[in-house]
Design a protein around this motif. Sequence first.
Motif, short mmCIF file in Angstrom:
data_model
loop_
_atom_site.label_atom_id
_atom_site.label_comp_id
_atom_site.label_asym_id
_atom_site.label_seq_id
_atom_site.Cartn_x
_atom_site.Cartn_y
_atom_site.Cartn_z
N UNK A 284 0.83 -1.21 0.00
CA UNK A 284 0.00 0.00 0.00
C UNK A 284 0.86 1.26 0.00
N UNK A 285 1.89 1.27 0.83
CA UNK A 285 2.80 2.42 0.87
C UNK A 285 3.52 2.59 -0.46
N UNK A 286 3.92 1.47 -1.08
CA UNK A 286 4.57 1.54 -2.40
C UNK A 286 3.64 2.16 -3.43
N UNK A 287 2.36 1.76 -3.42
CA UNK A 287 1.38 2.33 -4.37
C UNK A 287 1.26 3.84 -4.18
N UNK A 288 1.17 4.25 -2.91
CA UNK A 288 1.03 5.67 -2.62
C UNK A 288 2.27 6.46 -3.07
N UNK A 289 3.46 5.93 -2.77
CA UNK A 289 4.70 6.62 -3.15
C UNK A 289 4.85 6.69 -4.67
N UNK A 290 4.58 5.57 -5.34
CA UNK A 290 4.73 5.55 -6.80
C UNK A 290 3.73 6.51 -7.46
N UNK A 291 2.50 6.56 -6.93
CA UNK A 291 1.51 7.50 -7.48
C UNK A 291 1.96 8.94 -7.30
N UNK A 292 2.49 9.26 -6.13
CA UNK A 292 2.95 10.63 -5.87
C UNK A 292 4.08 11.03 -6.81
N UNK A 293 5.05 10.13 -7.00
CA UNK A 293 6.19 10.45 -7.85
C UNK A 293 5.80 10.55 -9.32
N UNK A 294 4.88 9.67 -9.76
CA UNK A 294 4.43 9.73 -11.16
C UNK A 294 3.62 10.99 -11.40
N UNK A 295 2.77 11.37 -10.44
CA UNK A 295 2.01 12.62 -10.58
C UNK A 295 2.92 13.85 -10.58
#
Length: 405
Positions: A69-80
């Motif tokens: 879950x944390x990985x999904x949140x971090x990856x979404x933030x960086x891609x955005x």
Amino acid sequence: MSQFSYHGITATGKDLRATLEADSLRHARQILREQGITLLGIRPVGLSISSQMIKKSGKRIKVPSHAVSLFSRQLATLINAALPIEAALNVIARQTEHAAFAKVLATVRNKVVEGHTLADAFSDYPRIFDPMFKTLVTAGERTGQLGAVLEKMADYNEIRQQIKSKLTQAMIYPLMLTLVAILVIVILLVAVVPQIIEQFVHLRHALPLTTRILIAVSGFLQTFWLPISLGAAGIVISLKLALRSPKQLARFHTLLLQIMVAGPLIRAVNSARYARTLSILQSSGVPLLDAMKISTAGISNVHIHRLFLQAAENVRQGTSLFNALEQTHMFPPMMLYMIASGEQSGRLGELMARAADNQDKLMQHRLSMALAIFEPLLIVSMASIVLFIVMSILQPILQLNNLVS
């Protein structure tokens, strides 16, 4: 990382044939150029040994759900934030505290650098990235909304984690209370009661019925405690072996749904999970039939799983989603009404998410009610057994005092 076999000439003019590890073909050429080697030919020969080991163990690696879950949140933030995927994966791999997960992310990054899609890179690790995760990533890559999709996935994982945590916390107290109650009663019957009752037996006086029952139960447990323990262990082992059969497992799960308290709770948990998964897939652009089939992957009860698969088949044959789900008898009327409204208005994903929220609240309410009934009943039952033991011991003492008087 990948391995590359190359043929080149060193700065001293020596012919050289060897292999090296690099992230990509461009990276390999850069390494050789820095070493002063003139390339005559280079070709990839596969993954490095460490990457091969990670890939082979990919089906065995387990990563906590909160880490995913944390990985999904971090990856979404960086891609955005407009960071390239390979750079974002590299940053997250360096920051994660889970060593095995960091190696997995490094391997995923290498595969992305080689030209594979992110969903293809995730497919080597089915125990970490489930079919829903990979399908959402595929949909996000196709629509260009990968960051938004990963945000939804992170929200979904966090909600599941919260519900699981609440269920676990709610069950700890009654389970501990049950174990302590059983342990106290067994100790009383096996260790304490025989020493007290022995004093009355030597008197050769007619004992009350309750005392005789207590002596019989205590003697039975003292004599047959080993066969009883072995029998209980044998029943548990036999049940586990029997449940390995899909047919027996389906019967057992069907039986669970017929239990007064457990049945409605199981229905509420699985229907809410199905609705939430389907809403996320639908709002991310996944076709309805594919979304329905993927949503069944998170259903733990075999009987409910089959009902939802049949619902997907009914939709494929032309039945509306509302009618297909109504035939499963797994959803309350209000939830079905919201699904029908969403289907007619074109806001199926949004309204199914609301329906899932309502179902989660209903599930928590039912769990609270079940525990509110169970805990007093357990305390009263334990108190009654202890009272029976105490009265069975006091009655002979009172009779003895009357005789002496």
